[in-house]
Write a protein that holds these residues in place. Sequence first.
Motif, PDB file in Angstrom:
ATOM      1  N   SER A  29      20.880  12.944 -16.164  1.00 38.56           N
ATOM      2  CA  SER A  29      21.358  13.150 -14.749  1.00 38.56           C
ATOM      3  C   SER A  29      21.259  12.375 -13.673  1.00 38.56           C
ATOM      4  CB  SER A  29      20.328  14.659 -14.398  1.00 38.56           C
ATOM      5  OG  SER A  29      20.324  15.135 -13.057  1.00 38.56           O
ATOM      6  N   ALA A  30      20.381  11.585 -13.599  1.00 36.76           N
ATOM      7  CA  ALA A  30      20.132  10.502 -12.795  1.00 36.76           C
ATOM      8  C   ALA A  30      21.418   9.613 -12.794  1.00 36.76           C
ATOM      9  CB  ALA A  30      19.290   9.858 -12.848  1.00 36.76           C
ATOM     10  N   ARG A  31      21.770   9.198 -14.055  1.00 37.51           N
ATOM     11  CA  ARG A  31      22.864   8.185 -14.463  1.00 37.51           C
ATOM     12  C   ARG A  31      24.198   8.907 -14.078  1.00 37.51           C
ATOM     13  NH1 ARG A  31      21.887   7.701 -19.039  1.00 37.51           N
ATOM     14  NH2 ARG A  31      20.811   5.816 -19.189  1.00 37.51           N
ATOM     15  N   LEU A  63      11.037   9.030 -12.180  1.00 39.29           N
ATOM     16  CA  LEU A  63      12.328   8.569 -13.217  1.00 39.29           C
ATOM     17  C   LEU A  63      11.338   7.840 -14.045  1.00 39.29           C
ATOM     18  CD1 LEU A  63      15.431   7.776 -11.140  1.00 39.29           C
ATOM     19  CD2 LEU A  63      15.013   9.586 -12.405  1.00 39.29           C
ATOM     20  N   LYS A  64      10.243   7.096 -13.875  1.00 37.70           N
ATOM     21  CA  LYS A  64       9.486   6.400 -14.665  1.00 37.70           C
ATOM     22  C   LYS A  64       8.586   7.286 -15.564  1.00 37.70           C
ATOM     23  CE  LYS A  64       8.922   1.969 -11.959  1.00 37.70           C
ATOM     24  NZ  LYS A  64       7.938   1.456 -11.287  1.00 37.70           N
ATOM     25  N   ARG A  65       8.204   8.221 -15.132  1.00 38.14           N
ATOM     26  CA  ARG A  65       7.447   9.170 -15.932  1.00 38.14           C
ATOM     27  C   ARG A  65       8.300   9.661 -16.995  1.00 38.14           C
ATOM     28  NH1 ARG A  65       5.605  11.455 -11.165  1.00 38.14           N
ATOM     29  NH2 ARG A  65       6.492  13.508 -11.560  1.00 38.14           N
ATOM     30  N   HIS A  66       9.556   9.563 -16.762  1.00 35.20           N
ATOM     31  CA  HIS A  66      10.489  10.403 -17.882  1.00 35.20           C
ATOM     32  C   HIS A  66      11.197   9.142 -18.910  1.00 35.20           C
ATOM     33  CE1 HIS A  66      10.283  14.165 -15.758  1.00 35.20           C
ATOM     34  NE2 HIS A  66      10.897  14.708 -16.789  1.00 35.20           N
ATOM     35  N   ASP A  70      16.123   0.595 -17.365  1.00 41.92           N
ATOM     36  CA  ASP A  70      16.303  -0.046 -16.246  1.00 41.92           C
ATOM     37  C   ASP A  70      17.619  -0.131 -15.322  1.00 41.92           C
ATOM     38  OD1 ASP A  70      13.848  -1.181 -16.375  1.00 41.92           O
ATOM     39  OD2 ASP A  70      14.350  -2.918 -17.455  1.00 41.92           O
ATOM     40  N   GLU A  71      18.642   0.327 -16.205  1.00 44.25           N
ATOM     41  CA  GLU A  71      20.300   0.192 -15.700  1.00 44.25           C
ATOM     42  C   GLU A  71      19.902   1.581 -14.599  1.00 44.25           C
ATOM     43  OE1 GLU A  71      24.364   2.016 -17.073  1.00 44.25           O
ATOM     44  OE2 GLU A  71      22.768   2.278 -18.333  1.00 44.25           O
ATOM     45  N   ILE A  72      19.255   2.450 -14.725  1.00 45.16           N
ATOM     46  CA  ILE A  72      19.230   3.458 -13.589  1.00 45.16           C
ATOM     47  C   ILE A  72      18.593   3.059 -12.430  1.00 45.16           C
ATOM     48  CG2 ILE A  72      18.289   6.035 -13.061  1.00 45.16           C
ATOM     49  CD1 ILE A  72      18.939   6.598 -15.993  1.00 45.16           C
TER      50      ILE A  72
END
Length: 231
Positions: A29-31, A63-66, A70-72
């Motif tokens: 989703s973030a990407r 985002l780190k918890r998931h 690094d690209e994101i």
Amino acid sequence: MRQRFVLDTTAITDAGLRAKEGYESVCESAREILDLIAKARLKLNISCYIPYPTVYAELVSFLKRHKCDDEIFIKLDTWLVKKTPNRYEVQIPAIIFYEYVLTVRQKINKGRKIAEEFIWESSAVAVKLADNREELEREIGNLIGKFRDKYRTALRQGILDSAPDLDVLLLAKELEAGVVSSDAGIRKWSERLGLRFVEASKFPRMLKEYLTLIGSSESSSFGNQVFINPL
């Protein structure tokens, strides 16, 4: 007029957004959303802001918890404009502050009534199961879980309950920008402040529509240049 948007954490992470767009994970989703934001910035000069450090830190932590790659995070730092709201200069009408205090007071009273109901219910359970400690602990544990859910809903729904929430509104007010979120409290107070509000689940499709139309426009312009016959 140049469009600006201020994003809440839910603009990237909302579960409803993922379901609607078919994204299988928070990282996907973030990407995808950050790629859309990048294209909108380059093609349409649309800028997306994120309050710094409050909302930015909240989103990065999520985002780190998931375990996103690094690209994101590179995309996040590249395409979202990090800005701290000017809390000393942004002016909020007194009536908004007045209404917010009344709302919080109503929520507190509602929470108190819920607490009283569960105290009475737990007392009755304690008397009934006084001779069965194991069953008593299980029933009280169930009541505590129900109380937490009901209390959280009563107190948090429709209000601003964190510094990041408030920063979203302050920055949007400062920039005269739209707000992107799925939070009911942010939505309510965005509307009270006269700010444009975009539901997080609709934001990707809105950007796609903009990009589709600009693509069609560019193709049409190119076609006209090629095929128009000179007089």
